[in-house]
Structure formats: C-alpha cells, structure tokens
Scaffold this motif. Structure first.
Motif, PDB file in Angstrom:
ATOM      1  N   LEU A 237      64.260  44.259 -87.201  1.00  0.00           N
ATOM      2  CA  LEU A 237      64.321  43.548 -88.478  1.00  0.00           C
ATOM      3  C   LEU A 237      65.225  44.255 -89.473  1.00  0.00           C
ATOM      4  N   ASP A 238      65.392  45.582 -89.340  1.00  0.00           N
ATOM      5  CA  ASP A 238      66.317  46.313 -90.200  1.00  0.00           C
ATOM      6  C   ASP A 238      67.749  46.198 -89.698  1.00  0.00           C
ATOM      7  N   ALA A 239      67.907  46.218 -88.373  1.00  0.00           N
ATOM      8  CA  ALA A 239      69.252  46.175 -87.790  1.00  0.00           C
ATOM      9  C   ALA A 239      69.883  44.789 -87.898  1.00  0.00           C
ATOM     10  N   ASP A 240      69.075  43.743 -87.766  1.00  0.00           N
ATOM     11  CA  ASP A 240      69.615  42.375 -87.783  1.00  0.00           C
ATOM     12  C   ASP A 240      68.638  41.446 -88.497  1.00  0.00           C
ATOM     13  N   PRO A 241      68.465  41.612 -89.811  1.00  0.00           N
ATOM     14  CA  PRO A 241      67.509  40.773 -90.537  1.00  0.00           C
ATOM     15  C   PRO A 241      67.844  39.293 -90.488  1.00  0.00           C
ATOM     16  N   ALA A 242      69.121  38.958 -90.373  1.00  0.00           N
ATOM     17  CA  ALA A 242      69.516  37.543 -90.375  1.00  0.00           C
ATOM     18  C   ALA A 242      68.871  36.790 -89.216  1.00  0.00           C
ATOM     19  N   SER A 243      68.762  37.418 -88.053  1.00  0.00           N
ATOM     20  CA  SER A 243      68.159  36.752 -86.904  1.00  0.00           C
ATOM     21  C   SER A 243      66.671  36.512 -87.130  1.00  0.00           C
ATOM     22  N   VAL A 244      65.989  37.481 -87.740  1.00  0.00           N
ATOM     23  CA  VAL A 244      64.566  37.327 -88.042  1.00  0.00           C
ATOM     24  C   VAL A 244      64.375  36.212 -89.064  1.00  0.00           C
ATOM     25  N   LEU A 245      65.203  36.209 -90.089  1.00  0.00           N
ATOM     26  CA  LEU A 245      65.086  35.194 -91.136  1.00  0.00           C
ATOM     27  C   LEU A 245      65.379  33.799 -90.595  1.00  0.00           C
TER      28      LEU A 245
END
Length: 255
Positions: A237-245
């Motif tokens: 979630l820190d490395a790629d927050p856009a995917s989580v969002l």
C-alpha cells in the motif's frame, strides 16, 4: 501530492481530511499497520470517489498519540476503538486495515455489522494472514531489542532514517512491540464468519502474509468476498497506493 487539510474532530481516535461529502456517502475507516501513522491516509481523500469520506483511526501509541500507552490485549482495544467510532457507524461505512490494522478492522467490522445491520458494506484487509492461519514462529515481539530492530529493517515499512536513529527507535519500541505482539497472538475466537464481504489483498512478493496465508479470507466473509494479488511486498500500500485505491474505489463507488 499533499492531500486535503486535516479536520479536527474533537475525538482523539478520529482524523478526517477535507469536508465530508454532501449528500452523505460512505465512510471508509482506515487502520494503519503496527508503527504506522493515521496521517499516512491523508492523500486518500482526494484520490478516491468524492462520495467516500476517509476517516483515519488513531490508536494510542500511534501518530499524534505516540506518547499514550498502547493497548496490551484485544478485548480492551476492540471495545475502546468501537466505543470511539460508534457515533459514526450508523451511516454506511467500510473498513480498510493493513497487517495489524487489518486484524483490528476485522474485529470492528464484526461488531459494527451486529450493531448496525446492513451499514457495514465491506471490509478491506491487506497484508494479513487469515484468522485460521497460524502465526510464524519464533515470535518477533519476543526478540531482544537489537533483534527486533533487525527484523523491522528486514520487513520494511519503517523508514531507514527512523531505524538509524537510536533515541527515536527506543522511544517507539514499546508501542511497536505491543502492537506486533497483538498481531502475532491474534487468532479466530468467533467460530463463524462475518456477514460482511471481505476484499483481501496480498503482496505477491510478501514473505510473511502471501497467497497461502491469505487465501482463507474468502471463507471468513459474506457473499462477494475475494482474495486479490497485488504487486509488491508486505507494504504494497505504500509502494503502490494507486492500485489499492483503485480496488477500493471500484467496490465502494455507487454503494
């Protein structure tokens, strides 16, 4: 990306960012991992659908409450957190928790679904073994200080500038150790799944809570539960927050 301004709520457990949506939409309660900060969710408010109100949960021992004594058992933590959030739970809502925060999110979602049937629309869990999966041994929380710090460094998620600052690490150690202890000792005590649909996300390179440890989540949620693979390690979630969002947006938009 700076994100919207934090809004004081008068409740030490709650941080909101920007103005709530009008008309009211759905609240997303966000619970950070052990040693994480609720302030890390401040950019989510601008990135998600405008109808989603981001509410970060601040626990004793985290963020602006770092000087407060952290909880040492699940019963007290769950009861205190639920009491603090309950005034906000009548409106449609969901939970996102990561690692330690996912465990707390599961406990809170169960309570909320029982108290306010139909209001808890979904539980998102990231980087967290399913309730029936055994915790790896030896326990990290039982390691001596130097070993504990070495394990944190290997795990990632804690900035190097913090790990390399002895005085700061010593001040953070009691809270980190207490929350990791709770995470490691957590297990299923309910004997039945929640009615809330669960979206479980695991990092494909996570050596701790990978696909094997998390695939059981589908059996612990209601209809529509799912387990998704995400690029990255334990702290995806820190490395790629856009995917989580993107996952959250797709499941909450229009709910």
């Amino acid at each position: 990306m700076e994100g919207p301004e934090m809004v004081e709520s008068g409740n030490p457990w709650v941080l909101t960012f920007g103005e709530p949506p009008v008309p009211p939409g759905i609240r997303l309660f966000c619970l950070p991992y052990a040693g994480g900060s609720p302030h890390s969710f401040h950019t989510w408010a601008e990135a998600l659908d405008p109808r989603i109100e981001v509410v970060a949960v601040a626990l004793p021992g985290q963020g602006h409450r770092i000087s407060e004594k952290p909880h040492e058992d699940w019963t007290a933590l769950t009861a205190d957190a639920f009491a603090a959030l309950e005034p906000l739970l009548e409106q449609p809502h969901a939970f996102y928790g990561h690692s330690f925060g996912a465990r707390l999110g599961y406990e809170l979602a169960r309570l909320a679904a029982d108290r306010y049937p139909g209001a808890t629309r979904r539980l998102f869990v990231g980087g967290c073994r399913s309730p029936q999966w055994p915790q790896d041994r030896p326990y990290m929380h039982e390691q001596p200080y130097d070993g504990f710090v070495a394990s944190l460094r290997k795990l990632g998620g804690t900035p190097t500038v913090v790990l390399d600052h002895p005085a700061l690490m010593r001040s953070l150690f009691p809270s980190l150790q207490a929350q990791i202890r709770l995470a490691e000792l957590w297990e299923d005590v309910h004997g039945a799944p929640t009615t809330v649909p669960v979206t479980a996300m695991y990092g494909q390179e996570d050596p701790i809570d990978g696909e094997a440890a998390m695939r059981g989540w589908a059996a612990f949620g209601g209809p529509g539960s799912e387990v998704l693979a995400m690029a990255g390690g334990h702290f995806f979630l820190d490395a790629d927050p856009a995917s989580v969002l993107s996952v959250i947006d797709a499941r909450l938009s229009g709910v």
